[in-house]
Write a protein that holds these residues in place. Structure first.
Motif, PDB file in Angstrom:
ATOM      1  N   PRO A  89       0.726  -1.217  -0.137  1.00 58.36           N
ATOM      2  CA  PRO A  89       0.040  -0.046  -0.132  1.00 58.36           C
ATOM      3  C   PRO A  89       0.777   1.356  -0.151  1.00 58.36           C
ATOM      4  O   PRO A  89       1.942   1.419   0.591  1.00 58.36           O
ATOM      5  CB  PRO A  89      -0.916  -0.127   1.163  1.00 58.36           C
ATOM      6  N   LEU A  90       0.461   2.310  -0.434  1.00 56.54           N
ATOM      7  CA  LEU A  90       0.963   3.515  -0.823  1.00 56.54           C
ATOM      8  C   LEU A  90      -0.021   4.529  -0.443  1.00 56.54           C
ATOM      9  O   LEU A  90      -1.170   4.618  -1.107  1.00 56.54           O
ATOM     10  CB  LEU A  90       1.654   3.652  -2.058  1.00 56.54           C
ATOM     11  N   SER A  91       0.340   5.842   0.181  1.00 57.80           N
ATOM     12  CA  SER A  91      -0.573   7.010   0.064  1.00 57.80           C
ATOM     13  C   SER A  91      -0.212   7.925  -0.953  1.00 57.80           C
ATOM     14  O   SER A  91       0.814   7.790  -1.695  1.00 57.80           O
ATOM     15  CB  SER A  91      -0.079   7.784   1.513  1.00 57.80           C
ATOM     16  N   ASN A  92      -1.090   8.475  -1.319  1.00 58.18           N
ATOM     17  CA  ASN A  92      -1.459   9.385  -2.723  1.00 58.18           C
ATOM     18  C   ASN A  92      -0.318  10.626  -2.188  1.00 58.18           C
ATOM     19  O   ASN A  92      -0.746  11.824  -1.834  1.00 58.18           O
ATOM     20  CB  ASN A  92      -2.684  10.027  -2.945  1.00 58.18           C
ATOM     21  N   ILE A  93       1.070  10.532  -2.549  1.00 60.39           N
ATOM     22  CA  ILE A  93       2.026  11.689  -2.100  1.00 60.39           C
ATOM     23  C   ILE A  93       2.685  12.050  -3.653  1.00 60.39           C
ATOM     24  O   ILE A  93       3.825  12.472  -3.474  1.00 60.39           O
ATOM     25  CB  ILE A  93       3.107  11.269  -1.352  1.00 60.39           C
ATOM     26  N   SER A 128       7.907   6.238   7.110  1.00 62.20           N
ATOM     27  CA  SER A 128       9.197   6.118   6.316  1.00 62.20           C
ATOM     28  C   SER A 128       9.390   6.956   4.959  1.00 62.20           C
ATOM     29  O   SER A 128      10.351   7.529   4.856  1.00 62.20           O
ATOM     30  CB  SER A 128       9.880   4.768   6.155  1.00 62.20           C
ATOM     31  N   TYR A 129       8.123   7.209   4.315  1.00 58.41           N
ATOM     32  CA  TYR A 129       8.310   7.988   3.233  1.00 58.41           C
ATOM     33  C   TYR A 129       7.606   8.853   3.418  1.00 58.41           C
ATOM     34  O   TYR A 129       7.225   9.779   2.305  1.00 58.41           O
ATOM     35  CB  TYR A 129       7.831   7.189   2.057  1.00 58.41           C
ATOM     36  N   GLY A 130       7.074   9.518   4.466  1.00 60.57           N
ATOM     37  CA  GLY A 130       6.490  10.655   4.933  1.00 60.57           C
ATOM     38  C   GLY A 130       5.048  10.766   4.369  1.00 60.57           C
ATOM     39  O   GLY A 130       4.325  11.731   3.975  1.00 60.57           O
ATOM     40  N   GLU A 132       2.226   9.664   6.519  1.00 55.38           N
ATOM     41  CA  GLU A 132       1.650   9.160   7.882  1.00 55.38           C
ATOM     42  C   GLU A 132       0.425   9.790   7.768  1.00 55.38           C
ATOM     43  O   GLU A 132      -0.374   8.925   8.448  1.00 55.38           O
ATOM     44  CB  GLU A 132       2.424   9.573   9.050  1.00 55.38           C
ATOM     45  N   ASP A 133      -0.171  10.906   7.454  1.00 53.86           N
ATOM     46  CA  ASP A 133      -1.567  11.256   7.727  1.00 53.86           C
ATOM     47  C   ASP A 133      -2.202  10.941   6.470  1.00 53.86           C
ATOM     48  O   ASP A 133      -3.534  11.464   6.296  1.00 53.86           O
ATOM     49  CB  ASP A 133      -1.299  12.791   7.935  1.00 53.86           C
ATOM     50  N   LYS A 134      -1.829  10.332   5.593  1.00 55.73           N
ATOM     51  CA  LYS A 134      -2.845  10.021   4.379  1.00 55.73           C
ATOM     52  C   LYS A 134      -3.039   8.461   4.470  1.00 55.73           C
ATOM     53  O   LYS A 134      -2.021   7.798   4.467  1.00 55.73           O
ATOM     54  CB  LYS A 134      -2.037  10.408   3.126  1.00 55.73           C
ATOM     55  N   GLN A 135      -4.060   8.226   3.938  1.00 53.34           N
ATOM     56  CA  GLN A 135      -4.494   6.597   3.806  1.00 53.34           C
ATOM     57  C   GLN A 135      -3.607   5.942   2.901  1.00 53.34           C
ATOM     58  O   GLN A 135      -3.560   6.356   1.751  1.00 53.34           O
ATOM     59  CB  GLN A 135      -6.081   6.628   3.448  1.00 53.34           C
ATOM     60  N   ALA A 136      -3.184   4.813   3.153  1.00 55.83           N
ATOM     61  CA  ALA A 136      -2.384   4.174   2.290  1.00 55.83           C
ATOM     62  C   ALA A 136      -3.350   2.905   1.702  1.00 55.83           C
ATOM     63  O   ALA A 136      -4.180   2.205   2.241  1.00 55.83           O
ATOM     64  CB  ALA A 136      -1.138   3.539   2.839  1.00 55.83           C
ATOM     65  N   LEU A 137      -3.084   2.751   0.303  1.00 55.96           N
ATOM     66  CA  LEU A 137      -3.860   1.863  -0.331  1.00 55.96           C
ATOM     67  C   LEU A 137      -3.186   1.162  -1.411  1.00 55.96           C
ATOM     68  O   LEU A 137      -2.106   1.461  -1.944  1.00 55.96           O
ATOM     69  CB  LEU A 137      -4.901   2.559  -1.210  1.00 55.96           C
ATOM     70  N   ILE A 138      -3.708  -0.055  -1.939  1.00 57.96           N
ATOM     71  CA  ILE A 138      -3.074  -0.553  -3.185  1.00 57.96           C
ATOM     72  C   ILE A 138      -4.231  -0.329  -4.305  1.00 57.96           C
ATOM     73  O   ILE A 138      -5.259  -0.423  -4.099  1.00 57.96           O
ATOM     74  CB  ILE A 138      -3.000  -2.310  -3.002  1.00 57.96           C
ATOM     75  N   SER A 139      -3.671   0.632  -5.103  1.00 61.14           N
ATOM     76  CA  SER A 139      -4.414   1.189  -6.081  1.00 61.14           C
ATOM     77  C   SER A 139      -4.823   0.439  -7.358  1.00 61.14           C
ATOM     78  O   SER A 139      -4.278  -0.707  -7.492  1.00 61.14           O
ATOM     79  CB  SER A 139      -3.856   2.469  -6.703  1.00 61.14           C
ATOM     80  N   ARG A 140      -5.662   0.762  -7.963  1.00 55.20           N
ATOM     81  CA  ARG A 140      -6.347   0.278  -9.193  1.00 55.20           C
ATOM     82  C   ARG A 140      -4.979  -0.162 -10.263  1.00 55.20           C
ATOM     83  O   ARG A 140      -4.686  -1.013 -10.904  1.00 55.20           O
ATOM     84  CB  ARG A 140      -7.219   0.789 -10.072  1.00 55.20           C
ATOM     85  N   GLU A 141      -4.268   1.098 -10.317  1.00 54.47           N
ATOM     86  CA  GLU A 141      -2.879   1.037 -11.413  1.00 54.47           C
ATOM     87  C   GLU A 141      -1.976   0.022 -11.075  1.00 54.47           C
ATOM     88  O   GLU A 141      -1.585  -0.681 -11.631  1.00 54.47           O
ATOM     89  CB  GLU A 141      -2.191   2.574 -11.534  1.00 54.47           C
ATOM     90  N   GLU A 142      -1.814  -0.207  -9.449  1.00 55.80           N
ATOM     91  CA  GLU A 142      -0.897  -1.088  -9.099  1.00 55.80           C
ATOM     92  C   GLU A 142      -1.527  -2.533  -9.446  1.00 55.80           C
ATOM     93  O   GLU A 142      -0.438  -3.404 -10.134  1.00 55.80           O
ATOM     94  CB  GLU A 142      -1.317  -1.055  -7.651  1.00 55.80           C
ATOM     95  N   SER A 143      -2.805  -2.696  -9.331  1.00 55.38           N
ATOM     96  CA  SER A 143      -3.177  -4.057 -10.048  1.00 55.38           C
ATOM     97  C   SER A 143      -2.785  -4.175 -11.353  1.00 55.38           C
ATOM     98  O   SER A 143      -2.676  -5.352 -11.992  1.00 55.38           O
ATOM     99  CB  SER A 143      -4.753  -4.374  -9.575  1.00 55.38           C
ATOM    100  N   ARG A 144      -2.755  -3.243 -12.217  1.00 56.04           N
ATOM    101  CA  ARG A 144      -2.574  -3.353 -13.687  1.00 56.04           C
ATOM    102  C   ARG A 144      -1.124  -3.755 -13.913  1.00 56.04           C
ATOM    103  O   ARG A 144      -0.482  -4.637 -14.612  1.00 56.04           O
ATOM    104  CB  ARG A 144      -2.845  -1.895 -14.423  1.00 56.04           C
TER     105      ARG A 144
END
Ligand SMILES: [Zn+2]
Length: 380
Positions: A89-93, A128-130, A132-144
């Motif tokens: 998962p990754l936040s939208n940063i 670790s990537y800054g 922290e205050d944003k929701q982390a998700l596995i995105s649709r692009e990631e599944s592609r």
């Protein structure tokens, strides 16, 4: 204290003998399920176990564990094996960064995270990537990206391994994409889904995977790890393990926190001794008196240890210093005002104080006495 990069093999993960054996037996007899779900509660070591298993599957020279030295093991230890894929998962940063450069940065952060913090949590990762205050998700692009990666043949190994960390955080459309893949898995591919919240996973995903339950460690296993890998004294390791309740990541954090406190306290104490600041020395002695027996002992052995570190530094043997970070900075500064004679005297004073403490003298008096004697030794 940071564990530097080593191959993530089964033996580098404490405990979990039963699970490790089941996994390696299945691999040796070609019975590894194509999709497995490593289930654990918070603090379970299912991500490092997935990493160790991927390394094992790729290892060119495996016995009961990966060999740790073949080309595949070496690439996996650097997290650059072309047939080990990670989805996390990754936040939208992203902001307005260039797509390719952003991806490269994130891959680098991910490798750093797994190397420096092999037992880390989702929060440790987002911090670790800054993000922290944003929701982390596995995105649709990631599944592609997953589909794309799986459409290729393995590069170097006989199979591809895809580790999906925290699949419960998949965007619904990503989850549907994954579901399709799990229904008709591509050849030569092993999926390892790693979750700390199985109750939040789609039941359709659970039903398509073989469940591998990864239990928390026992207190003894956590304790043994702290003693062996972090050089902690048995009594302190015991107490930390009890507090951590099987959660190794938490145990390591507790130790780090305690070390920061100890460094701060010791620095303040030595400064007050130097400056003959008697008011401060009295209040430090009172504070010391208020600690429980075990903590008093720990403060004293920590102080003796810092003296030893300073001695190594002063005598030019800093290559074998164990101190890092704030501790090392203190040792370097302290070395400027110390010499071997002062260190030797301080050592003796601290050891005498420990001796009297063990015989149940008044902690406040012993500590104050020690402080006054140290003051004299440091300012001859
Ligand atoms: Zn190997």
């Amino acid at each position: 204290m940071v564990e530097r990069s080593r191959t993530m093999t089964f033996s580098n993960i404490p405990g979990l003998q039963g699970v490790k054996q089941v996994l390696s037996e299945a691999a040796k007899t070609n019975h590894t399920a194509h999709a497995q779900l490593f289930v654990g509660t918070d603090g379970a070591l299912n991500l490092p176990l997935a990493l160790a298993f991927a390394t094992y599957l790729h290892c060119e020279n495996k016995g009961d564990d990966s060999c740790g030295t073949c080309s595949a093991c070496s690439k996996n230890s650097k997290l650059i094996h072309p047939d080990t894929h990670f989805v996390f998962p990754l936040s939208n940063i992203k902001n307005d960064k260039d797509e390719e450069r952003f991806k490269a940065e994130i891959r680098k952060s991910w490798r750093t995270f797994l190397t420096e913090n092999p037992f880390g949590t989702l929060d440790d990762w987002t911090n670790s990537y800054g993000g922290e205050d944003k929701q982390a998700l596995i995105s649709r692009e990631e599944s592609r990206e997953i589909v794309k990666a799986l459409s290729l043949k393995p590069f170097e190994s006989q199979h591809k391994v895809m580790i999906i960390w925290q699949p419960e955080l998949m965007h619904p459309s990503a989850a549907n994409g994954i579901l399709k893949i799990l229904e008709e898995p591509p050849p030569h591919t092993y999926f390892i889904l790693v979750t700390n919240a199985a109750d939040r996973l789609l039941s359709t995903i659970i039903s398509r995977t073989q469940i591998v339950t990864v239990p928390l460690l026992s207190d003894e296993e956590v304790e043994g790890y702290l003693v062996d890998k972090h050089g902690v004294e048995v009594s302190r390791a015991q107490r930390t393990a009890q507090l951590a309740d099987g959660n190794l990541n938490l145990a390591i954090k507790l130790l780090d926190n305690e070390e920061d406190n100890n460094t701060l306290r010791f620095t303040e104490w030595m400064r007050a001794c130097f400056k003959r600041n008697y008011g401060t020395l009295v209040s430090i002695a009172e504070e010391y008196h208020g600690l429980d027996k075990l903590s008093q002992r720990n403060v004293m052995s920590y102080s003796i240890n810092m003296m030893r570190e300073t001695m190594l530094h002063v005598s030019g043997a800093s290559a074998i210093n164990r101190a890092t970070g704030d501790e090392l900075k203190f040792v370097q500064d302290f070395s400027k005002v110390m010499n071997l004679e002062k260190i030797e005297k301080s050592f003796k004073l601290m050891n005498d104080a420990s001796y009297h403490l063990e015989r149940n003298g008044s902690a406040k008096m012993i500590f104050l006495d020690l402080s006054l004697n140290l003051s004299k030794t440091l300012n001859p």
